[in-house]
Design an enzyme around this catalytic site. Structure first.
Site, PDB file in Angstrom:
ATOM      1  N   ARG A 123     -10.784   4.049  -1.407  1.00  0.00           N
ATOM      2  CA  ARG A 123     -10.292   3.230  -0.288  1.00  0.00           C
ATOM      3  C   ARG A 123     -10.560   3.993   1.012  1.00  0.00           C
ATOM      4  O   ARG A 123      -9.711   4.735   1.494  1.00  0.00           O
ATOM      5  CB  ARG A 123      -8.790   2.981  -0.436  1.00  0.00           C
TER       6      ARG A 123
ATOM      7  N   ARG B 166       2.465  -9.504  -0.665  1.00  0.00           N
ATOM      8  CA  ARG B 166       2.660  -8.409  -1.624  1.00  0.00           C
ATOM      9  C   ARG B 166       3.557  -7.300  -1.093  1.00  0.00           C
ATOM     10  O   ARG B 166       4.017  -6.453  -1.854  1.00  0.00           O
ATOM     11  CB  ARG B 166       1.296  -7.846  -2.052  1.00  0.00           C
TER      12      ARG B 166
ATOM     13  N   GLU C 248     -11.076 -11.071  -4.549  1.00  0.00           N
ATOM     14  CA  GLU C 248      -9.655 -10.942  -4.222  1.00  0.00           C
ATOM     15  C   GLU C 248      -9.061 -12.250  -3.719  1.00  0.00           C
ATOM     16  O   GLU C 248      -7.860 -12.349  -3.487  1.00  0.00           O
ATOM     17  CB  GLU C 248      -9.463  -9.904  -3.116  1.00  0.00           C
TER      18      GLU C 248
ATOM     19  N   CYS D 148      -9.905  -3.350 -10.343  1.00  0.00           N
ATOM     20  CA  CYS D 148      -9.441  -2.129  -9.675  1.00  0.00           C
ATOM     21  C   CYS D 148      -8.060  -2.321  -9.041  1.00  0.00           C
ATOM     22  O   CYS D 148      -7.550  -1.434  -8.380  1.00  0.00           O
ATOM     23  CB  CYS D 148     -10.450  -1.649  -8.641  1.00  0.00           C
TER      24      CYS D 148
ATOM     25  N   HIS E 165       0.814  -1.221   0.000  1.00  0.00           N
ATOM     26  CA  HIS E 165       0.000   0.000   0.000  1.00  0.00           C
ATOM     27  C   HIS E 165       0.842   1.262   0.000  1.00  0.00           C
ATOM     28  O   HIS E 165       0.413   2.304  -0.489  1.00  0.00           O
ATOM     29  CB  HIS E 165      -1.039  -0.050   1.127  1.00  0.00           C
TER      30      HIS E 165
ATOM     31  N   ASP F 172      -4.548  -8.344  -4.390  1.00  0.00           N
ATOM     32  CA  ASP F 172      -4.698  -9.426  -3.424  1.00  0.00           C
ATOM     33  C   ASP F 172      -4.894 -10.766  -4.106  1.00  0.00           C
ATOM     34  O   ASP F 172      -4.433 -11.789  -3.601  1.00  0.00           O
ATOM     35  CB  ASP F 172      -5.874  -9.135  -2.476  1.00  0.00           C
TER      36      ASP F 172
HETATM   37  C1  PEP Z   1      -6.617  -5.148  -4.669  1.00  0.00           C
HETATM   38  O1  PEP Z   1      -6.360  -5.981  -3.796  1.00  0.00           O
HETATM   39  O2  PEP Z   1      -6.343  -5.316  -5.883  1.00  0.00           O
HETATM   40  C2  PEP Z   1      -7.247  -3.866  -4.307  1.00  0.00           C
HETATM   41  C3  PEP Z   1      -7.625  -3.007  -5.222  1.00  0.00           C
HETATM   42  O3  PEP Z   1      -7.378  -3.586  -2.970  1.00  0.00           O
HETATM   43  P1  PEP Z   1      -6.156  -3.088  -2.062  1.00  0.00           P
HETATM   44  O4  PEP Z   1      -4.978  -2.810  -2.977  1.00  0.00           O
HETATM   45  O5  PEP Z   1      -6.583  -1.870  -1.338  1.00  0.00           O
HETATM   46  O6  PEP Z   1      -5.915  -4.257  -1.171  1.00  0.00           O
HETATM   47 MG    MG Z   2      -7.282  -5.743  -1.865  1.00  0.00          MG
END
Ligand code: PEP
Ligand code: MG
Length: 585
Positions: A300, A474, A440, A517, A193, A464
């Site tokens: 988010r 990740r 996810e 997304c 993130h 995810d």
């Molecule tokens: C994802 O997991 O692809 C997603 C968009 O959510 P985040 O990156 O906030 O976990």
């Molecule tokens: Mg996610």
């Protein structure tokens, strides 16, 4: 010879600037430049803080009971001595005078310099005195709090780049206001993130650069190549000039792309493609609109909650935030995700630790996202009520993260019904938003009919999905080389999801809108593949939107579909490479 360090490129572009090293624990202090001509006032602010702490320590010493162990008074003496040390007084003032850093920033910059000289000491006793310096600086930072800094000035003549072992996503957010022109961290992966927020700031960034914060020194000149992941420390004038030219060219290229802002995202064979924006805060709407986004595909909302563990935003505050986005987007669809707290986005970074020990062994597999919300239904309903109220102002869609179990789906709808009933009971107006599930978890793909039955739309969180399909953290740079969005298993899951959502019309009576997304949607190198797999809705950071649109405009979906099928049929790397090369041409 200039030192070269390799890391993981996560946010494109080139930054050239002086390094500001900061310990991860102190990134939350204010960073701003004082107005030119106000440097001495800022130095006085620092001086006043030192005097206040001295008085505090004197008083502490006086109040010591007569039977207190003598070490206590000696300990206070050490702190008083450090307070008077020119390393803390004079040298910190130099950062203010020379660089126009505000006092807090100057202190943490100087602490980094002092800390290093302690780390290099042979004598273990002396090395441990670093903790005393840290405590004194901590006291000074506390004394500076609330004493009001000078008016914030513009940046200095030289650009600055931030180098830290790690930057928490919430801390990265505070750099939105822009003192730094680039970021480097020792740890992290492409879809951690922290990297995602760096990309949303559209500032060159390299993560997972391992030893960078140890090898780079305060004030070193560095080049950050956010396209290749290369860092060059103390470059020669020729290299520096070369990168300055490259930087100008890349900025020019981006400027040219802005011409596409109002061009409809239509492929050569006439397919309309929806390009949406991912945002973290309500103010990001402006950037989304400026990039020509057709709506918000992912808000988010957890960023409204982070670092506020003891003061969570209430219903009215959340309603205001969501209303602002809905109204700000002027009738365009706005997809708001309920909080995805947990894993690398803890509500409170410290909450993950107890007595210095990490409390959850596998936070990515722990209490996060919808699991977190359902574990505290009252808190969840506060968010749902705020969302339902905001839905009266425009096309709001509620998105639920990380669903895997039928019971989670049922519980979510029960909570939604209860939230609606609570609003009705107090006669508060509310809308009827569409609901969507994030896909996810690989298990969710394998039982997709359940999600397609209950929800109006689905959104694939590939960040995810890759993590959980391949069992790769990740955010862990040591396995970043294995984090592969093109892994055949990931592509199979993605293809199945898109195809089943389209096919839902035949049994459900209406199509289920499907979007991606995750970061894959914002990678122009993957646009043709995703179009070939049938995807027509992409959500990404606004900064990526026009590059992706450029790819859409050049694509012919009818031709890409069989080429994408050929990619799916390949399981060996060489075969897949060949099939991908054919698709890219
Ligand atoms: C994802 O997991 O692809 C997603 C968009 O959510 P985040 O990156 O906030 O976990
Ligand atoms: Mg996610």
């Amino acid at each position: 010879m200039a030192l070269q360090i390799f890391g993981i490129p996560v946010s494109r572009g080139i930054a050239v600037g002086r390094a500001v090293l900061m310990s991860s624990a102190r990134l939350d202090v204010a960073h701003y430049f004082v107005d030119p001509g106000h440097e001495e006032q800022e130095v006085n602010r620092l001086r006043a803080a030192r005097q206040a702490i001295r008085a505090e320590l004197d008083a502490l010493q006086l109040e010591l009971p007569s039977d207190a162990p003598p070490e206590l008074s000696a300990f206070i003496d050490v702190h008083k001595m450090l307070l008077d040390d020119p390393q803390i007084g004079r040298e910190t003032a130099t950062w203010i005078r020379k660089r126009r850093y505000n006092a807090e920033w100057a202190l943490t910059a100087q602490l980094e310099v002092i800390g290093r000289s302690f780390d290099e000491m042979d004598d273990a006793y002396l090395r441990e005195r670093k903790a005393d310096v840290e405590q004194v600086v901590e006291r000074l930072l506390r004394a500076l709090r609330g004493t009001g800094g000078m008016a914030r000035g513009t940046a200095g003549d030289e650009d600055l780049v931030l180098v830290a072992h790690d930057i928490a996503p919430a801390d990265m957010m505070q750099f939105k206001q822009g003192v730094f022109r680039g970021f480097v961290t020792d740890v992290g992966g492409k879809t951690s993130h922290t990297a995602i927020v760096a990309r949303s700031l559209d500032i060159p960034a390299v993560v997972g650069a391992r030893e960078a914060s140890r090898l780079i020194r305060q004030d070193d000149w560095i080049i950050i190549d956010g396209d290749s992941g290369l860092l060059i420390v103390d470059p020669s004038p020729i290299i520096l000039e070369d990168y300055r030219v490259r930087k100008q060219e890349s900025e020019l290229g981006r400027q040219r792309l802005t011409r596409l802002k109002n061009t409809p995202a239509r492929t050569l064979d006439g397919q309309m493609v929806e390009l949406l924006a991912n945002i973290e805060l309500p103010d990001d709407c402006e950037t989304a609109l400026a990039a020509g986004a057709a709506g918000i595909g992912l808000f988010r909302t957890e960023y409204l909650f982070m670092n506020r563990a003891h003061d969570l935003p209430g219903e009215d505050e959340q309603y205001e935030a969501y209303r602002r986005v809905v109204q700000g987007m002027n009738g365009r669809p706005v997809t708001i995700r309920t909080i995805d707290i947990g894993a690398d986005k803890p509500l409170d970074a410290e909450a993950n630790y107890r007595d210095g020990e990490f409390t959850h062994l596998n936070p990515a597999l722990g209490l996060r996202a919808i699991r977190y919300s359902l574990s505290d239904p009252a808190m969840f309903r506060v968010q749902l009520r705020a969302l339902l109220r905001a839905a009266t102002h425009g096309p709001l869609r509620i998105l639920i993260p990380m669903l895997a179990h039928a019971t989670e789906v049922h519980q979510t709808f029960i909570q939604l019904d209860m939230a609606r009933a609570e609003l009705a009971a107090s006669s508060r107006p509310h809308g009827v938003p569409e609901t969507g599930a994030m896909i996810e978890v690989p298990g969710a793909v394998l039982m997709l009919p359940l999600f397609l039955k209950h929800f109006d739309f689905i959104s694939v969180g590939t960040n995810d999905l890759v993590q959980y399909t391949l069992a790769i953290d990740r955010a862990d740079e040591s396995v970043a080389g294995l984090y592969d969005p093109l892994h055949p298993a990931v592509l199979q899951l993605l293809a199945q999801t898109i195809a089943q959502a389209h096919a839902a019309e035949s049994w459900k009576g209406r199509a289920v809108h499907v979007s991606v997304c995750g970061e894959m949607a914002g990678d122009p190198a993957l646009t043709r593949l995703l179009l070939g797999l049938g995807l027509r809705s992409f959500s990404m950071h606004p900064a990526q939107l026009l590059s992706v649109k450029q790819e859409v405009l050049r694509a012919d979906c009818a031709k890409l579909a069989p080429l994408a099928r050929a990619v799916l049929a390949e399981y060996e790397p060489e075969g897949q490479q060949r099939a991908l090369a054919a698709l890219m041409n």
